[in-house]
Design a protein around this motif. Structure first.
Motif, PDB file in Angstrom:
ATOM      1  N   LEU A  43      15.365   7.972   2.002  1.00  0.00           N
ATOM      2  CA  LEU A  43      14.610   8.376   0.823  1.00  0.00           C
ATOM      3  C   LEU A  43      15.388   8.021  -0.438  1.00  0.00           C
ATOM      4  N   THR A  44      14.658   7.713  -1.508  1.00  0.00           N
ATOM      5  CA  THR A  44      15.279   7.412  -2.796  1.00  0.00           C
ATOM      6  C   THR A  44      15.024   8.590  -3.737  1.00  0.00           C
ATOM      7  N   PRO A  45      15.837   8.748  -4.771  1.00  0.00           N
ATOM      8  CA  PRO A  45      15.675   9.890  -5.676  1.00  0.00           C
ATOM      9  C   PRO A  45      14.311   9.958  -6.377  1.00  0.00           C
ATOM     10  N   ASP A  46      13.630   8.819  -6.499  1.00  0.00           N
ATOM     11  CA  ASP A  46      12.343   8.795  -7.199  1.00  0.00           C
ATOM     12  C   ASP A  46      11.142   9.073  -6.299  1.00  0.00           C
ATOM     13  N   GLY A  47      11.371   9.467  -5.047  1.00  0.00           N
ATOM     14  CA  GLY A  47      10.271   9.801  -4.144  1.00  0.00           C
ATOM     15  C   GLY A  47       9.792   8.639  -3.293  1.00  0.00           C
ATOM     16  N   THR A  92       0.855  -1.184   0.000  1.00  0.00           N
ATOM     17  CA  THR A  92       0.000   0.000   0.000  1.00  0.00           C
ATOM     18  C   THR A  92       0.891   1.234   0.000  1.00  0.00           C
ATOM     19  N   ASP A  93       0.368   2.322  -0.528  1.00  0.00           N
ATOM     20  CA  ASP A  93       1.114   3.578  -0.469  1.00  0.00           C
ATOM     21  C   ASP A  93       1.084   4.125   0.951  1.00  0.00           C
ATOM     22  N   VAL A  94       2.190   4.671   1.379  1.00  0.00           N
ATOM     23  CA  VAL A  94       2.331   5.270   2.697  1.00  0.00           C
ATOM     24  C   VAL A  94       2.134   6.777   2.545  1.00  0.00           C
ATOM     25  N   THR A  95       1.400   7.365   3.467  1.00  0.00           N
ATOM     26  CA  THR A  95       1.121   8.807   3.426  1.00  0.00           C
ATOM     27  C   THR A  95       1.788   9.476   4.617  1.00  0.00           C
ATOM     28  N   TRP A  96       2.747  10.379   4.317  1.00  0.00           N
ATOM     29  CA  TRP A  96       3.443  11.078   5.392  1.00  0.00           C
ATOM     30  C   TRP A  96       2.448  11.915   6.184  1.00  0.00           C
ATOM     31  N   GLY A  97       2.528  11.834   7.504  1.00  0.00           N
ATOM     32  CA  GLY A  97       1.640  12.572   8.384  1.00  0.00           C
ATOM     33  C   GLY A  97       0.376  11.803   8.745  1.00  0.00           C
ATOM     34  N   ALA A 142       2.513   8.047  -1.158  1.00  0.00           N
ATOM     35  CA  ALA A 142       1.491   8.700  -1.968  1.00  0.00           C
ATOM     36  C   ALA A 142       2.059   9.994  -2.543  1.00  0.00           C
ATOM     37  N   GLU A 143       2.800  10.721  -1.732  1.00  0.00           N
ATOM     38  CA  GLU A 143       3.556  11.911  -2.135  1.00  0.00           C
ATOM     39  C   GLU A 143       4.886  11.846  -1.393  1.00  0.00           C
TER      40      GLU A 143
END
Length: 132
Positions: A84-88, A51-56, A104-105
């Motif tokens: 962190l990786t260069p691709d986000g 699943t995508d992780v959402t910061w905050g 997610a972002e």
């Protein structure tokens, strides 16, 4: 990561057996991608987060600087150091096991190298046993 499989059960609501595991940094139950009749004992496993992780929201700064696996009711809580990786995307270092994270972002750049906790629904964390 080396885990101790304490129990493996099948449930009608889960497409995969659920393994109760113990690790040096915590205990939880998650979907198991080994055979349902896996003998109890120690296994090297790879962790995946589906699943995508959402910061905050599902990822936050950790109050403690130590790796941990915690059961959180409807979710698994994983505490580790974020890279962190260069691709986000990101990599969570969980006591030497590296878990790829899709965000997610992209999280704030200052989170690189910090301790974080992620909160993942049980069904979105999977363990894949492998042989060394």
């Amino acid at each position: 990561m080396l885990v101790e499989v304490e129990k493996v059960r099948t449930f009608p609501w889960s497409p995969f057996p659920i393994a109760q595991i113990q690790t040096p940094i915590g205990r939880t139950a998650v979907p198991w991608h080994g055979p349902p009749d896996t003998p109890l004992g120690q296994y090297d496993v790879e962790w995946t987060i589906d699943t995508d992780v959402t910061w905050g929201l599902t990822a936050k700064p950790a109050a403690e600087s130590a790796p941990a696996i915690l059961a959180g009711g409807h979710c698994v809580i994983l505490r580790g150091r974020l890279r962190l990786t260069p691709d986000g995307a990101g990599v969570l270092d969980l006591s030497g096991s590296l878990i790829m994270l899709d965000f997610a972002e992209p999280p704030p750049p200052e989170t690189d190298g910090t301790w974080i906790q992620i909160y993942v629904p049980h069904g979105d964390v999977h363990l894949y046993p492998y042989e060394l």
